[in-house]
Design a protein around this motif. Structure first.
Motif, PDB file in Angstrom:
ATOM      1  N   ARG A   1       0.754  -1.186  -0.087  1.00 53.89           N
ATOM      2  CA  ARG A   1       0.049  -0.012  -0.009  1.00 53.89           C
ATOM      3  C   ARG A   1       0.969   1.195   0.116  1.00 53.89           C
ATOM      4  NH1 ARG A   1      -4.797  -0.025   2.381  1.00 53.89           N
ATOM      5  NH2 ARG A   1      -5.077   2.133   1.430  1.00 53.89           N
ATOM      6  N   GLY A   2       0.537   2.177  -0.877  1.00 49.83           N
ATOM      7  CA  GLY A   2       1.462   3.346  -0.869  1.00 49.83           C
ATOM      8  C   GLY A   2       1.260   4.475   0.251  1.00 49.83           C
ATOM      9  N   ILE A   3       0.040   4.179   0.799  1.00 45.27           N
ATOM     10  CA  ILE A   3      -0.252   5.046   2.041  1.00 45.27           C
ATOM     11  C   ILE A   3       0.698   4.956   3.239  1.00 45.27           C
ATOM     12  CG2 ILE A   3      -1.711   3.572   2.927  1.00 45.27           C
ATOM     13  CD1 ILE A   3      -2.335   7.309   2.887  1.00 45.27           C
ATOM     14  N   ASN A   4       1.301   3.660   3.300  1.00 44.25           N
ATOM     15  CA  ASN A   4       2.068   3.360   4.291  1.00 44.25           C
ATOM     16  C   ASN A   4       3.384   4.259   3.838  1.00 44.25           C
ATOM     17  OD1 ASN A   4       0.890   1.147   5.373  1.00 44.25           O
ATOM     18  ND2 ASN A   4       1.531   0.037   3.652  1.00 44.25           N
ATOM     19  N   TYR A   5       3.909   4.663   2.887  1.00 40.09           N
ATOM     20  CA  TYR A   5       5.053   5.308   2.714  1.00 40.09           C
ATOM     21  C   TYR A   5       4.685   6.887   2.732  1.00 40.09           C
ATOM     22  CZ  TYR A   5       8.542   1.793   2.512  1.00 40.09           C
ATOM     23  OH  TYR A   5       9.295   0.788   2.965  1.00 40.09           O
ATOM     24  N   VAL A   6       3.218   7.410   2.325  1.00 43.28           N
ATOM     25  CA  VAL A   6       2.912   8.761   2.716  1.00 43.28           C
ATOM     26  C   VAL A   6       3.081   8.990   4.214  1.00 43.28           C
ATOM     27  CG1 VAL A   6       0.918   9.978   2.542  1.00 43.28           C
ATOM     28  CG2 VAL A   6       1.411   8.588   0.601  1.00 43.28           C
ATOM     29  N   LEU A   7       2.601   7.978   4.949  1.00 45.34           N
ATOM     30  CA  LEU A   7       2.862   8.265   6.244  1.00 45.34           C
ATOM     31  C   LEU A   7       4.265   8.308   6.863  1.00 45.34           C
ATOM     32  CD1 LEU A   7      -0.182   6.155   7.676  1.00 45.34           C
ATOM     33  CD2 LEU A   7       0.220   8.560   7.994  1.00 45.34           C
ATOM     34  N   ALA A   8       5.110   7.284   6.155  1.00 47.30           N
ATOM     35  CA  ALA A   8       6.498   7.153   6.606  1.00 47.30           C
ATOM     36  C   ALA A   8       7.170   8.629   6.144  1.00 47.30           C
ATOM     37  CB  ALA A   8       7.114   5.941   5.915  1.00 47.30           C
ATOM     38  N   ALA A   9       6.765   9.120   5.106  1.00 45.84           N
ATOM     39  CA  ALA A   9       7.295  10.564   4.693  1.00 45.84           C
ATOM     40  C   ALA A   9       7.097  11.818   5.901  1.00 45.84           C
ATOM     41  CB  ALA A   9       6.972  10.804   3.455  1.00 45.84           C
TER      42      ALA A   9
ATOM     43  N   GLY B   1       6.088  10.947  -1.018  1.00 45.91           N
ATOM     44  CA  GLY B   1       6.572  10.034  -0.048  1.00 45.91           C
ATOM     45  C   GLY B   1       6.685   8.506  -0.658  1.00 45.91           C
ATOM     46  N   GLU B   2       5.754   8.453  -1.498  1.00 48.31           N
ATOM     47  CA  GLU B   2       5.339   6.657  -2.069  1.00 48.31           C
ATOM     48  C   GLU B   2       5.652   6.758  -3.344  1.00 48.31           C
ATOM     49  OE1 GLU B   2       3.065   4.947  -3.665  1.00 48.31           O
ATOM     50  OE2 GLU B   2       1.358   6.516  -4.136  1.00 48.31           O
ATOM     51  N   GLY B   3       5.615   7.853  -4.266  1.00 48.80           N
ATOM     52  CA  GLY B   3       5.951   7.572  -5.534  1.00 48.80           C
ATOM     53  C   GLY B   3       6.114   8.954  -6.358  1.00 48.80           C
ATOM     54  N   ASP B   4       6.688  10.054  -5.752  1.00 48.90           N
ATOM     55  CA  ASP B   4       6.446  11.383  -6.454  1.00 48.90           C
ATOM     56  C   ASP B   4       8.030  11.749  -6.940  1.00 48.90           C
ATOM     57  OD1 ASP B   4       7.479  11.443  -3.558  1.00 48.90           O
ATOM     58  OD2 ASP B   4       6.869  13.654  -3.448  1.00 48.90           O
ATOM     59  N   MET B   5       9.086  10.929  -6.478  1.00 45.34           N
ATOM     60  CA  MET B   5      10.315  11.480  -6.935  1.00 45.34           C
ATOM     61  C   MET B   5      10.682  11.370  -8.568  1.00 45.34           C
ATOM     62  SD  MET B   5      12.800  10.069  -3.591  1.00 45.34           S
ATOM     63  CE  MET B   5      14.269  10.684  -4.517  1.00 45.34           C
ATOM     64  N   ILE B   6      11.695  11.967  -8.940  1.00 49.61           N
ATOM     65  CA  ILE B   6      12.055  12.032 -10.236  1.00 49.61           C
ATOM     66  C   ILE B   6      13.800  11.874 -10.270  1.00 49.61           C
ATOM     67  CG2 ILE B   6      12.567  13.712 -12.359  1.00 49.61           C
ATOM     68  CD1 ILE B   6      10.359  15.238 -11.284  1.00 49.61           C
ATOM     69  N   SER B   7      14.088  10.570 -11.095  1.00 47.18           N
ATOM     70  CA  SER B   7      15.545  10.447 -11.162  1.00 47.18           C
ATOM     71  C   SER B   7      15.939  10.078 -12.567  1.00 47.18           C
ATOM     72  CB  SER B   7      15.822   9.274 -10.055  1.00 47.18           C
ATOM     73  OG  SER B   7      17.128   8.964  -9.878  1.00 47.18           O
ATOM     74  N   THR B   8      17.200   9.331 -12.683  1.00 49.27           N
ATOM     75  CA  THR B   8      17.726   8.989 -13.980  1.00 49.27           C
ATOM     76  C   THR B   8      18.182   7.497 -13.688  1.00 49.27           C
ATOM     77  OG1 THR B   8      19.977   9.318 -13.484  1.00 49.27           O
ATOM     78  CG2 THR B   8      18.663  11.325 -14.361  1.00 49.27           C
ATOM     79  N   PRO B   9      18.131   6.644 -14.849  1.00 46.36           N
ATOM     80  CA  PRO B   9      18.794   5.478 -14.724  1.00 46.36           C
ATOM     81  C   PRO B   9      20.280   5.317 -14.079  1.00 46.36           C
ATOM     82  CG  PRO B   9      17.590   5.592 -16.941  1.00 46.36           C
ATOM     83  CD  PRO B   9      17.729   6.955 -16.222  1.00 46.36           C
ATOM     84  N   ASP B  10      21.045   6.182 -14.428  1.00 45.33           N
ATOM     85  CA  ASP B  10      22.537   6.385 -13.848  1.00 45.33           C
ATOM     86  C   ASP B  10      22.411   6.632 -12.427  1.00 45.33           C
ATOM     87  OD1 ASP B  10      23.154   5.771 -16.608  1.00 45.33           O
ATOM     88  OD2 ASP B  10      24.118   8.115 -16.784  1.00 45.33           O
ATOM     89  N   ASP B  11      21.440   7.499 -11.932  1.00 41.04           N
ATOM     90  CA  ASP B  11      21.547   7.762 -10.628  1.00 41.04           C
ATOM     91  C   ASP B  11      20.997   6.575  -9.841  1.00 41.04           C
ATOM     92  OD1 ASP B  11      22.505  10.263 -10.878  1.00 41.04           O
ATOM     93  OD2 ASP B  11      20.719  11.234 -10.093  1.00 41.04           O
TER      94      ASP B  11
END
Length: 392
Positions: free
Chosen positions: A202-210, A276-286
């Motif tokens: 559940r994504g809500i778990n990590y919304v709370l973790a954030a 906190g559960e799915g909002d980040m942006i990154s690159t394959p290299d990172d």
């Protein structure tokens, strides 16, 4: 607004068309011991021609682009297919930013465990003690540890849009939620099960973790991630966007296919429901660097890093009765007898996977851009790649 991620399923859920289908991915029982980082796993040599063909197939699933980066004992290899922008036809590179969806959870879990190492939070501490008044009193048994390994038992969301097609996705793309509003949608009714007794992704778990990170550090979780992980590792292409719906700098565009067959750009999208559960942006290299450094033990002490490779006890099963497949921040996947640890992640127009064997002998990061709306096909390219990396 993000909808519940499909990454709750193992990444090889879809069969391939064609002469050769990948072996089914299975989840080993949670009682299995965590492998030592020094252990070696028999792995086939890289078939780079087959890997290239696997990402060149942009019809299964229908996609506009793909980038694959492989690392480990065989050395680095990477390849791209498709275009980052259908208007300019610019080729994709491993430095292009993408929305990484639920791979965000790896960063959040790492920071929470760092706070545990510093004695600023405890995994067995009830969430209500840290965030008083946010959850109903009847949820008092839920602890920080339950959030991180998806054994909280929190109820389903009530009162949120569930887009049925691409047009509805576009209609809701700028819906904005505060964390408190989003948490409130998952507080109706009783807990699904006593915390710690079952597992449900559940994504809500990590919304709370954030939110726990916010409270303990006194600043938004993204600032803690940036200070503790991104700047430490030099991950210049990785961003916690906050309320900004755009991707800045060089990036791959995400598209959805409309009912009339045309593609619409969905790159600009409010990610507040995934904070906190799915909002980040990154690159394959990172992402490749993050996995390498994390697994080597440079971000966490050994006893806490071990939790990231330890699913719940054997008697804690998924709701469908299968063995638990999620640990603290990671998921476990077994392909052709090879165990990977890592995470999948998706938002509309983006599908990603970042996995490694525990000993680091084989890693892969795949970023692709499916144009379908969660039809169950998005994992097919990941399945092809994982099969080729493990099939002798």
């Amino acid at each position: 607004m993000t909808s519940p991620p499909l990454s709750r399923r193992a990444f090889a859920g879809a069969a391939l068309s064609g002469a050769t289908a990948p072996a089914a991915l299975t989840v080993l029982p949670a009682r299995s011991a965590v492998a030592s980082p020094a252990a070696t796993t028999p792995l086939p040599p890289l078939d780079t021609a087959a890997l290239r063909a696997a990402i060149d197939d942009l019809k299964h699933p229908p996609s506009t682009a793909a980038h694959l980066r492989v690392g480990g004992a065989t050395g680095p290899w990477h390849a791209s297919s498709g275009v980052a922008d259908i208007r300019t036809r610019r080729p994709v590179t491993g430095c292009d930013k993408v929305r990484i969806g639920s791979i965000t959870k790896v960063f959040v879990a790492t920071v929470v465990l760092q706070l545990v190492a510093e004695g600023r939070v405890a995994l067995d501490r009830p969430v209500e003690h840290i965030l008083p008044g946010l959850l109903p009193a009847r949820f008092s048994p839920v602890t920080v540890g339950h959030l991180l390994n998806h054994t909280s038992g929190l109820p389903d969301h009530v009162g949120i849009p569930e887009p049925a097609g691409a047009e509805e996705v576009l209609h809701h793309r700028f819906d904005h939620w505060t964390p408190r509003e989003w948490v409130a949608t998952a507080t109706h009714g009783a807990l699904k099960f006593p915390p710690g007794t079952r597992q449900e992704y559940r994504g809500i778990n990590y919304v709370l973790a954030a939110l726990v990170i916010d409270k303990v550090t006194g600043r938004p979780y993204g600032e803690a991630v940036a200070a503790r992980v991104l700047r430490t590792l030099g991950l210049a292409g990785t961003v916690v966007p906050g309320d900004d719906p755009r991707i800045h700098g060089r990036h791959v565009h995400g598209y959805l296919k409309m009912a009339d067959g045309g593609l619409r750009d969905v790159t600009v999208y409010d990610q507040s429901a995934g904070r906190g559960e799915g909002d980040m942006i990154s690159t394959p290299d990172d992402l490749d660097r993050m996995l390498t450094v994390l697994f080597c033990g440079e971000l966490l002490p050994p006893e806490l890093l071990r939790l990231m490779f330890t699913p719940p006890p054997e008697d804690v099963r998924m709701l469908d009765g299968s063995p638990a497949r999620y640990s603290t921040g990671l998921q476990r996947a077994d392909v052709n007898g090879v165990t990977f640890w890592g995470k999948t992640g998706e938002t509309y127009g983006y599908k990603n996977a970042a996995f490694s064997t525990r000993d680091g002998q084989r890693r892969f990061v795949l970023a692709c851009n499916p144009t379908t709306v969660r039809d169950g096909e998005e994992s097919r390219m990941i399945a092809r790649v994982a099969d080729l990396l493990t099939r002798g």
